[in-house]
Design an enzyme around this catalytic site. Structure first.
Site, PDB file in Angstrom:
ATOM      1  N   VAL A 111     -73.614 -28.089  64.657  1.00 35.48           N
ATOM      2  CA  VAL A 111     -74.291 -28.815  63.576  1.00 35.48           C
ATOM      3  C   VAL A 111     -75.607 -28.167  63.146  1.00 35.48           C
ATOM      4  O   VAL A 111     -76.222 -28.604  62.182  1.00 35.48           O
ATOM      5  CB  VAL A 111     -74.518 -30.318  63.899  1.00 35.48           C
ATOM      6  CG1 VAL A 111     -73.205 -31.055  64.042  1.00 35.48           C
ATOM      7  CG2 VAL A 111     -75.391 -30.499  65.120  1.00 35.48           C
TER       8      VAL A 111
ATOM      9  N   SER B   4     -73.268 -26.924  69.190  1.00 31.08           N
ATOM     10  CA  SER B   4     -71.949 -26.858  69.833  1.00 31.08           C
ATOM     11  C   SER B   4     -71.407 -25.443  70.001  1.00 31.08           C
ATOM     12  O   SER B   4     -70.417 -25.258  70.706  1.00 31.08           O
ATOM     13  CB  SER B   4     -70.942 -27.671  69.033  1.00 31.08           C
ATOM     14  OG  SER B   4     -71.074 -29.021  69.358  1.00 31.08           O
TER      15      SER B   4
ATOM     16  N   LYS C  82     -70.896 -24.334  73.529  1.00 31.12           N
ATOM     17  CA  LYS C  82     -69.859 -24.901  74.420  1.00 31.12           C
ATOM     18  C   LYS C  82     -68.867 -23.870  74.990  1.00 31.12           C
ATOM     19  O   LYS C  82     -68.564 -23.919  76.186  1.00 31.12           O
ATOM     20  CB  LYS C  82     -69.127 -26.043  73.709  1.00 31.12           C
ATOM     21  CG  LYS C  82     -70.026 -27.270  73.488  1.00 31.12           C
ATOM     22  CD  LYS C  82     -69.373 -28.319  72.586  1.00 31.12           C
ATOM     23  CE  LYS C  82     -70.293 -29.519  72.366  1.00 31.12           C
ATOM     24  NZ  LYS C  82     -69.793 -30.446  71.346  1.00 31.12           N
TER      25      LYS C  82
ATOM     26  N   TYR D  30     -64.391 -29.243  65.440  1.00 29.72           N
ATOM     27  CA  TYR D  30     -64.356 -30.706  65.539  1.00 29.72           C
ATOM     28  C   TYR D  30     -63.018 -31.218  64.998  1.00 29.72           C
ATOM     29  O   TYR D  30     -61.984 -30.575  65.198  1.00 29.72           O
ATOM     30  CB  TYR D  30     -65.532 -31.337  64.765  1.00 29.72           C
ATOM     31  CG  TYR D  30     -66.880 -30.749  65.069  1.00 29.72           C
ATOM     32  CD1 TYR D  30     -67.413 -30.820  66.355  1.00 29.72           C
ATOM     33  CD2 TYR D  30     -67.638 -30.130  64.089  1.00 29.72           C
ATOM     34  CE1 TYR D  30     -68.662 -30.302  66.639  1.00 29.72           C
ATOM     35  CE2 TYR D  30     -68.895 -29.604  64.369  1.00 29.72           C
ATOM     36  CZ  TYR D  30     -69.393 -29.690  65.648  1.00 29.72           C
ATOM     37  OH  TYR D  30     -70.624 -29.178  65.927  1.00 29.72           O
TER      38      TYR D  30
ATOM     39  N   TYR E 296     -77.340 -30.045  79.099  1.00 31.21           N
ATOM     40  CA  TYR E 296     -76.584 -30.086  77.835  1.00 31.21           C
ATOM     41  C   TYR E 296     -77.528 -30.115  76.630  1.00 31.21           C
ATOM     42  O   TYR E 296     -77.340 -29.368  75.659  1.00 31.21           O
ATOM     43  CB  TYR E 296     -75.640 -31.305  77.829  1.00 31.21           C
ATOM     44  CG  TYR E 296     -74.936 -31.479  76.505  1.00 31.21           C
ATOM     45  CD1 TYR E 296     -73.842 -30.675  76.171  1.00 31.21           C
ATOM     46  CD2 TYR E 296     -75.377 -32.413  75.569  1.00 31.21           C
ATOM     47  CE1 TYR E 296     -73.210 -30.811  74.945  1.00 31.21           C
ATOM     48  CE2 TYR E 296     -74.747 -32.552  74.342  1.00 31.21           C
ATOM     49  CZ  TYR E 296     -73.669 -31.749  74.032  1.00 31.21           C
ATOM     50  OH  TYR E 296     -73.054 -31.872  72.818  1.00 31.21           O
TER      51      TYR E 296
HETATM   52  N1  GLU Z   1     -76.615 -31.811  69.821  1.00 29.21           N
HETATM   53  C1  GLU Z   1     -75.695 -32.660  69.135  1.00 29.21           C
HETATM   54  C2  GLU Z   1     -74.949 -33.547  70.074  1.00 29.21           C
HETATM   55  O1  GLU Z   1     -74.657 -33.173  71.169  1.00 29.21           O
HETATM   56  C3  GLU Z   1     -74.749 -31.912  68.237  1.00 29.21           C
HETATM   57  C4  GLU Z   1     -73.915 -30.878  68.869  1.00 29.21           C
HETATM   58  C5  GLU Z   1     -72.959 -30.262  67.855  1.00 29.21           C
HETATM   59  O2  GLU Z   1     -71.912 -30.860  67.597  1.00 29.21           O
HETATM   60  O3  GLU Z   1     -73.215 -29.168  67.323  1.00 29.21           O
HETATM   61  O4  GLU Z   1     -74.626 -34.651  69.725  1.00 29.21           O
END
Ligand code: GLU
Length: 308
Positions: free
Chosen positions: A262, A65, A68, A244, A193
């Site tokens: 994560v 993430s 992003k 999050y 993604y």
């Molecule tokens: N690749 C995972 C997903 O998209 C985790 C991404 C994250 O939250 O770091 O579900």
């Protein structure tokens, strides 16, 4: 600001190490489950060129993430801020990163923000390019540019595992496609993604990327890549949604703009002149680096870096 030393960073790592045992590495794919949960590293980079580091800061790990905010910057380059905000909001949800619930219950069905999976997939769908490969190449090169490193690559094994386990993300993408929030077909958005999640970096790369945001969108040689307005928007959105459904607590207890993943990474951008990269794959229940947050708590307190 109090000056940094490597010795002091080593002390932070030593003090926070005990938290590694209390966390859990992500287990949804084997390549993450194999990571050593005792690893913990920190890299601090200042505008002056000073660099300080301690622990396992040379380890490579997947961005997940942490990608992003940078995909958001690229989409804003491609479409302008307003067009991107037609497809994604700027409000935190308090729900888990991969939650489906608000897509259906919110009046507009628009994803709440670009840091949860739904919003991130919508933003990824806006990266321009004729083919999926071209879109991903642009994105990878954009990340290399901002991290000021060519040594950043896709981890194929992680990508294939993301593909194999990504059904929840597929459900988000299909729903949004049905509601008109994707700029490309869902399959294509998902492929890019999953690839962006699988890009490998080090804590140093994250520190450099954080410094880029802290400086307001400028590389260390003075080249402007994105506007100050875009960089500010990204700093603010990570400050409110970057960890999050622990973003509020992180703001209250640490108090700096940061984005976690994560894979165990946390990228921090502290205006005007500091980037921090953390690596600690032992995660807490919210999916954030448990010991990494402890390192940041000490560092921010000692150096009086809280922005609030
Ligand atoms: N690749 C995972 C997903 O998209 C985790 C991404 C994250 O939250 O770091 O579900």
């Amino acid at each position: 600001m109090r000056p940094f030393t490597d010795t002091e960073l080593k002390e932070y790592i030593k003090n926070a190490k005990k938290y590694c045992a209390k966390g859990k590495v992500a287990t949804y794919i084997p390549a993450l489950a194999r990571k050593n949960k005792k690893d913990l590293g920190v890299f601090v980079m200042l505008e002056s060129g000073e660099e300080y580091a301690a622990g396992d800061y040379k380890e490579k790990f997947s961005m997940q993430s942490v990608s992003k905010p940078f995909v958001l910057l690229l989409a804003m380059q491609d479409w302008g801020i307003e067009k991107v905000l037609e497809k994604v909001g700027l409000e935190s949800t308090g729900d888990g990163f991969n939650s489906v619930v608000r897509l259906e219950t919110a009046d507009t069905h628009k994803p709440f923000n670009p840091m949860i999976n739904a919003g991130a997939i919508a933003v990824t769908s806006m990266v321009k390019g004729k083919t999926v490969d071209e879109r991903f190449e642009r994105l990878l090169n954009f990340i290399r540019l901002i991290a000021e490193s060519e040594d950043i690559h896709l981890n194929q094994e992680i990508y294939e595992s993301e593909l194999a386990t990504g059904n929840r993300n597929r459900s988000l993408a299909y729903f949004m496609e049905g509601e008109g929030f994707l700029a490309t077909p869902s399959q294509e958005a998902l492929e890019v993604y999953f690839k962006q999640c699988s890009i490998e970096v080090t804590a140093k790369n994250l520190a450099q990327m954080g410094l880029f945001l802290a400086r307001g969108g400028v590389l260390s040689d003075g080249t402007r890549v994105v506007s100050e307005e875009e960089a500010r928007l990204v700093r603010s959105i990570i400050a409110s949604c970057g960890l999050y459904d622990e973003s509020g607590e992180f703001a209250a207890k640490v108090g700096i703009p940061a984005k976690s993943g994560v894979g165990g990474g946390i990228m921090c951008a502290i205006k005007p002149d500091m980037g921090i990269g953390i690596y600690g794959p032992a995660l807490n229940a919210k999916g954030n680096s448990l010991a990494g947050i402890e390192v940041l708590k000490q560092l921010v307190k000692d150096h009086d870096l809280c922005i609030y």
